[in-house]
Structures are given as C-alpha cells and as structure tokens.
Design an enzyme around this catalytic site. Sequence first.
Site, PDB file in Angstrom:
ATOM      1  N   GLY A   1      80.263 -32.305 -36.455  1.00 31.05           N
ATOM      2  CA  GLY A   1      81.165 -32.150 -37.588  1.00 31.05           C
ATOM      3  C   GLY A   1      81.958 -33.401 -37.860  1.00 31.05           C
TER       4      GLY A   1
ATOM      5  N   GLY B   1      78.127 -36.482 -36.641  1.00 30.78           N
ATOM      6  CA  GLY B   1      76.806 -35.870 -36.572  1.00 30.78           C
ATOM      7  C   GLY B   1      76.910 -34.359 -36.514  1.00 30.78           C
TER       8      GLY B   1
ATOM      9  N   GLY C   1      75.816 -37.999 -44.480  1.00 29.77           N
ATOM     10  CA  GLY C   1      77.058 -38.765 -44.619  1.00 29.77           C
ATOM     11  C   GLY C   1      77.470 -38.925 -46.073  1.00 29.77           C
ATOM     12  N   ASP C   2      76.497 -39.112 -46.955  1.00 30.76           N
ATOM     13  CA  ASP C   2      76.802 -39.266 -48.380  1.00 30.76           C
ATOM     14  C   ASP C   2      77.359 -37.958 -48.951  1.00 30.76           C
ATOM     15  OD1 ASP C   2      75.700 -41.787 -47.999  1.00 30.76           O
ATOM     16  OD2 ASP C   2      73.735 -41.199 -48.758  1.00 30.76           O
TER      17      ASP C   2
END
Lengths: 309, 309
Positions: free
Chosen positions: B223, B220, B249-250
């Site tokens: 890092g 998150g 995340g992608d």
Amino acid sequence: MILTVTLNTALDITYQVPRLRAHTTHRVTEVTERPGGKGLNVARVLAALGHRTVVTGFAGGVTGTVLRERLAELGGGVTDALVPIAGTTRRTVGVVDADSGDSTQLNEPGPIVTTPEWSAFLGSYAELLREASAVALCGSLPPGVPVGTYARLIREARVAGVPTLLDTSGEPLRRGIAARPDIVKPNADELAGLTGSTEPLRAARDARRRGARAVAASLGADGMLAVTPEGTWRAAPPHRLVGNPTGAGDSAVAGLLSGLVEGVPWPDRLARAVALSAAAVRAPVAGEFDRVTYEELLGRVEVTESPAA
Amino acid sequence: MILTVTLNTALDITYQVPRLRAHTTHRVTEVTERPGGKGLNVARVLAALGHRTVVTGFAGGVTGTVLRERLAELGGGVTDALVPIAGTTRRTVGVVDADSGDSTQLNEPGPIVTTPEWSAFLGSYAELLREASAVALCGSLPPGVPVGTYARLIREARVAGVPTLLDTSGEPLRRGIAARPDIVKPNADELAGLTGSTEPLRAARDARRRGARAVAASLGADGMLAVTPEGTWRAAPPHRLVGNPTGAGDSAVAGLLSGLVEGVPWPDRLARAVALSAAAVRAPVAGEFDRVTYEELLGRVEVTESPAA
C-alpha cells in the site's frame, strides 16, 4: 539491372545496452535504424560492386515510410521499386551487449498483404523482369503470402529468361527449390533443415536432386561449398575474421549473383562470394563490406575442386 | 482542469514472445503500441475519474505522430497540449514472456530538446497554469533538459497558485524536492535513493525535511505511507492482488491528485490512491484500471494513523 525481391522488408532497429538481462529494465545507450531485409542488403552490396540494382517487395505504414527514406538517404545506386501496402512494415529489434557484442534479436511478424496488393506486386514483378539480368529472392514471407510464392516467382523468371537465386529457409525454401532455381544459397542449418543431413556435401547434393541447378552453401567461418553442373568446389578464406557476422550471407549472395551476371566461372564466383562475406564481417552493419579487406582477400581465397559424386 | 507534464513521452511498444532468452533470436507473436510516459497514464486515469485533464510535454518525429494519433484514438477526455519538437519521441520496448508474464524493458533515451523548443514549452506551461487546479510533473527528463527543470516548474506553479505533485527519481527528484512541491510520490526504491534510508517512515520524514510539503510513498503490495502536515498514515489494500504492476504508481498519482483537487482529507485520498493502484494491477495496460475492483476496494482499504515523530 539486377533485381532483388524482399517480400518481408523490415526497419532494423539496433539498441546498444551494457548487457541484456532477461526480466530487468535497461536504458538503451544508442539507437540506430536501418532499412532491412536480406534483399535490401544484397542490393546495396551489388550496387557497391557497380551493378545497377532495383529492389522490390512491400513497404507500408510509418515504418515503411521511414524505411524508404533511409534507403534513399543511403544512396549508392539502389532503385526503390517497393510496392506500397496498407499494412505497416515490420520492425526488427537487435539488442547488442556493449561488452561482448552478443546480440538478442526480436523480429516482428510483418504486415498482412492483401490480395489486391499481391496482384499489384505480381504486375510490377513481371514488368521488372523484362529489364533484369538476374533476380534474387530473399528472406521470409510475410503473413498472408502463400508459402509457394517463391516457386511461382522462380517459374515466372524462367519464362522471362531471367536466372534466379533463392535465399530463404523452411517451407518456402522447400517449395521454392522444387521450382528449379538456378542457385540456392542455404547456410548449414537451412541445408540440414531441408535435407535432414548435417553433412554439408551430402546435403548439398540432396538439395540439387530436389531441383536446384546449383547449390552454394555458406558454412560460416569455413567458407562455402558449391555443388553445380560444372563441378563441386570448396572455397575458404585464408584466415578467420573476427567481427559482426550479420549480413555475411547477404554479401555472399551479392558475390554469387554478380559473378553469374558477369559470366564468371564458378571457382571465381565462389572466391568473390567468400571474400565479400569475410569483408562483410569486418563492416559494422549488414549491407556493407570493408572494401580493403575484400580486395586483400579476393586473390587469397583457397578454392579446391572435389571429385564428382 | 488538471495538468500533467510528461517531458519524456514515449511510444510504448509491447512484444509478446514465448520466452525471452538473451543472445538468441525470437519471433514476436504479438505487437501492441500505446502512448506512454507516466504523465499520460496519470491523465487517462484522472479523465476516467471525471476530471478534465490536459497533457503537456514534448512529441516529435514519426513516433511522436503515432503517439498523438494513439492518444486521440483512446479518447476519454484527455486534451493533447504536447509541444512539437524536431527530434523523435523515444520508444520503449517491453518484452513479455507468454508463460510467466515476466517483462524485460528496453527504454530509449529520448530526443534532444533544443533551446527554442524548451522556451516554447515554458510559454505553453505558463498559459496552461492559468487554467489548472493542480499539476503533476512526471517521469524522467529527456537529454538536453536541465536537471533542475522540475524545481523551476514547481516554483512557477507556486507563483501561479497551483499545487504540484512530483513523481520522478534520481537527481531530478532531489533537485525538485528542494523547490517545495506540495506532494512527492516516490516508491520505496526512489525514497531510499533520495535519503539513503531503506526504512520508509524514516526516509519519508527525511524527504519532508528536504522540502516536500507531503510525502506519499508507494510501497508496492503493502500500500502507501503518507507523511503530511496533517498527520502520518499508512494505507493497505485488504488483500494482495495478482496482475500487472505497470501503471500502479501512475494510478496512485491520479488518486492523490484528484483527492487534492476535490479537497478530500488525507486518509480518504490515500484510500483512493491505494484502491486505484490495486485496480490498475488488475488492468492489462498502464493508464487504465479495473473499475469494479476500484469500487469494491475503495471502502475496504485500511488506513491507520501513526503517532507524530
């Protein structure tokens, strides 16, 4: 035939979830899709009662195509006279909690209807009126359709000699009622919104003064109240039924309209509307009713006449 | 080219409402539709970074058609190699509150994939691997696809000499990791679900022991943490960014995969992934990032090496 008008048709999507909690992520366990919009539900109940029924309004885009396919699959004697549009028919998403049956509703606003599309609808509507023994005008108006539209459609029906039933809310109801429809079918909230009175009898009388020839108000589990030129009646089911209230109002409209077309006196019309409404509560989805419940209740709805005001 | 696999693609629908309240009715004020599924988002970020990218997986039915049309409209150098299926691609509905930006997510389960469709996919996958410099395996599995599927796709990629990155959760992650992917990119929750440890460094080391060559965990706003054969690093953005975390995340996956293909050392790969992830938070939708933010942050991500275990 009986014509029903649904200007803001919808593809009704239902999601089953264990329990909806705002601001969290849910896996949907079951998805169903059905043709939606009040007038489509009314038409399906009318067809189940043995009436030839035609639906008009608008359908467009991929959701419009799916809606028409689903309507055709359902069969049951409803003729599709929906007018194609370039915009995309709206979806509604109903999220149903598995444990409680509580429903959370998300309604898309609906497509923009262009002026040529609106003209095409009016031409088709005039044609369909020639064959119609009654017309139901149902539900909200899509963006771009004038708020006085129902008033116009009611006047055109009167010129064509076709009786009208109006089932809408807010400003379209207020404007429509002034055009003197034969029947309006508000629920208690819509009646209060129109008249400012939360006392149904007073509000229904007020609604008549505003132009409706007859007012048949649905009062949820308490049944219906009708204020008509022939008299004032209350009709109540013999007992409360537990189930899904979605579509109960649409079934009531079908009961009133079939009674009107068949020349059934008001007390029997109301009994039919209340029995259908209760039988719709026992069916899982709008546009359907439980026939056994309907037939059981029909003779047992208690209709009482009220003294004139 | 880089190949991304999204077996459970989705048409992502976003509804704006003033505020979602469970068990009430809402008028949706704004509707947007986008091609969705993690691998599609990863592909779009990779393409924006200048990599030729091919997406595969499944698409079918009316939502599949809309998804492919939307993907083509977005352009940006992503080639559509999705395999057609008879079932209908799932939708996801994200309901966003206008005031707070809080989101409520409803995810349909996805279509059944038949055995012949699955065979068609495997044939296509084998073909695409011949051209691929890396493959990302992203997201959940649709119903009917065996839970060991990612393990199989990882083994086939290894036979073809193509490095793999796995980004999934639950049992597909557990099974996939045992097939020794080159990189897994869990978030802290997925890592804890896999290993039972909520301490990221311990959990990441455990995940490596389970078969992953390298583990790059997204933490998150803190890092990322990478445990690799070359060393262990933490990478943190210089400051917290406020915005929409969907798709962060992608973007991190795209950063890791582009770095792998370009032969960038792990510390620089991580810096890229963290900068892209933060830049995605500043973009309104998944699959996009704010390029100015990315370029500003890239040199300012703090990467620190941890001693070996």
